[in-house]
Write a protein that holds these residues in place. Structure first.
Motif, mmCIF file in Angstrom:
data_model
loop_
_atom_site.group_PDB
_atom_site.id
_atom_site.type_symbol
_atom_site.label_atom_id
_atom_site.label_comp_id
_atom_site.label_asym_id
_atom_site.label_seq_id
_atom_site.Cartn_x
_atom_site.Cartn_y
_atom_site.Cartn_z
ATOM 1 N N ASP A 179 -1.068 0.654 6.765
ATOM 2 C CA ASP A 179 -1.794 1.877 6.436
ATOM 3 C C ASP A 179 -0.998 2.679 5.409
ATOM 4 O O ASP A 179 0.233 2.696 5.439
ATOM 5 N N GLN A 180 -1.717 3.315 4.515
ATOM 6 C CA GLN A 180 -1.047 4.075 3.464
ATOM 7 C C GLN A 180 -0.123 5.130 4.060
ATOM 8 O O GLN A 180 -0.491 5.842 4.993
ATOM 9 N N HIS B 299 0.337 2.686 -6.113
ATOM 10 C CA HIS B 299 0.730 1.786 -5.033
ATOM 11 C C HIS B 299 1.810 0.818 -5.526
ATOM 12 O O HIS B 299 1.852 0.482 -6.717
ATOM 13 N N THR C 264 0.803 -1.232 0.000
ATOM 14 C CA THR C 264 0.000 0.000 0.000
ATOM 15 C C THR C 264 0.832 1.277 0.000
ATOM 16 O O THR C 264 0.272 2.378 -0.005
ATOM 17 N N ASP C 265 2.163 1.149 0.027
ATOM 18 C CA ASP C 265 3.002 2.339 -0.051
ATOM 19 C C ASP C 265 2.803 3.019 -1.406
ATOM 20 O O ASP C 265 2.649 2.354 -2.435
ATOM 21 N N ILE C 266 2.822 4.332 -1.413
ATOM 22 C CA ILE C 266 2.583 5.080 -2.647
ATOM 23 C C ILE C 266 3.910 5.480 -3.288
ATOM 24 O O ILE C 266 4.785 6.049 -2.646
ATOM 25 N N PHE D 115 1.967 8.373 2.888
ATOM 26 C CA PHE D 115 2.168 9.351 1.820
ATOM 27 C C PHE D 115 2.745 10.613 2.431
ATOM 28 O O PHE D 115 2.079 11.286 3.226
ATOM 29 N N TYR E 226 1.286 8.730 -9.517
ATOM 30 C CA TYR E 226 1.284 8.202 -8.154
ATOM 31 C C TYR E 226 0.610 6.839 -8.197
ATOM 32 O O TYR E 226 -0.508 6.719 -8.718
#
Length: 279
Positions: free
Chosen positions: A232-233, A208, A167-169, A235, A206
């Protein structure tokens, strides 16, 4: 004819900047200060840069007498400092080059001093250079240290991607867009507008990390077996201004297009390496 000194010319960004500047008619003085520490890929970048207007000088920026001699001999109009192998020496190298630039200005004015990805807190109040902050820059001739390269290797060779979450952007900036930004900045400075301080080069996409892996697998026609953990994301956006309003350009290469060019190069490079090893 303007002369540009690119320090760290065998690095990913340094190589692409030098190649574009040569194409545009600039004379380029390339400082290769990584010595025996540079990778085989970095050596091949230097081979590709062969050009009548390209001067390759192998020295370390800490060698002050030699660097002063080079500055006096070539009298560059612009100096660009690219980070490479010496990640733990970023600020030390910057201070060394800054001193050289200041000394040279007493003789022949240097129009611009540009750096990449130095620690923001340590350059926040700088008034002597233009500090550019990039995000996840990718493209052909990249090495295995960036997120994009690790993602391509993970799909192609089944390697694990340690330290990344699904889930990292990713803030994707294609290398040609970064280079275009720098070239436009140089031209603006040549017109008489000095630019110093900290600026970020915005991302064109951008995405994931897991989506990035899926897109790479699709373009490489390979199944994606890499499964990353979730969290959790995360950003984080810097509060630095961009250069878009001044230069009339922002990164615009779509992710799928940039990946296509990157993967085409990756496949060709792997083929070349296999052929070299078999001869």
């Amino acid at each position: 004819m303007d002369r540009v000194m690119v320090i760290g010319v065998s690095t990913f960004k340094g190589f692409h900047l030098a190649r574009r500047l040569l194409k545009d008619g600039y004379e380029v003085i390339g400082i290769d200060d990584e010595g025996e520490s540079k990778t085989q890929l970095a050596r091949q970048r230097l081979y590709v840069l062969s050009h009548p207007l390209f001067h390759l000088i192998r020295t370390d920026v800490s060698h002050k007498p030699h660097m002063r001699q080079i500055m006096t001999m070539y009298e560059p109009n612009h100096v660009i400092l690219c980070s490479g192998f010496y990640q733990n020496r970023k600020i030390e190298r910057y201070e060394q080059v800054k001193q050289l630039v200041m000394n040279q200005k007493n003789r022949v004015p240097i129009q611009s001093f540009i750096t990449f990805d130095l620690p923001m807190e340590q350059t926040r109040h700088s008034s002597s250079a233009l500090h550019l902050i990039t995000e996840d820059v990718y493209g052909p001739w990249d090495d295995s240290t960036t997120l994009f390269s690790k993602a391509v290797l993970a799909i192609d060779q089944g390697h694990r991607m340690v330290g990344f979450y699904a889930t990292d952007i990713v803030k994707a900036s294609y290398i040609d867009d970064v280079v275009e930004t720098v070239v436009r900045v140089i031209k603006l400075i040549q017109s008489g507008l000095p630019i110093v301080g900290q600026f970020r080069i915005d991302a064109s996409d951008y995405v994931h990390v897991q989506t990035l892996l899926t897109e790479i697998g699709h373009q490489m026609h390979q199944p994606v077996h890499v499964s990353l953990p979730m969290r959790d994301q995360v950003f984080q956006e810097t509060d630095l201004p961009t250069l878009e309003a001044m230069i009339g350009f922002r990164p615009r290469t779509p992710l799928h297009e940039g990946l296509r060019k990157t993967i085409e190069w990756y496949n060709a490079y792997q083929t070349m390496m296999k052929e070299d090893m078999s001869t």
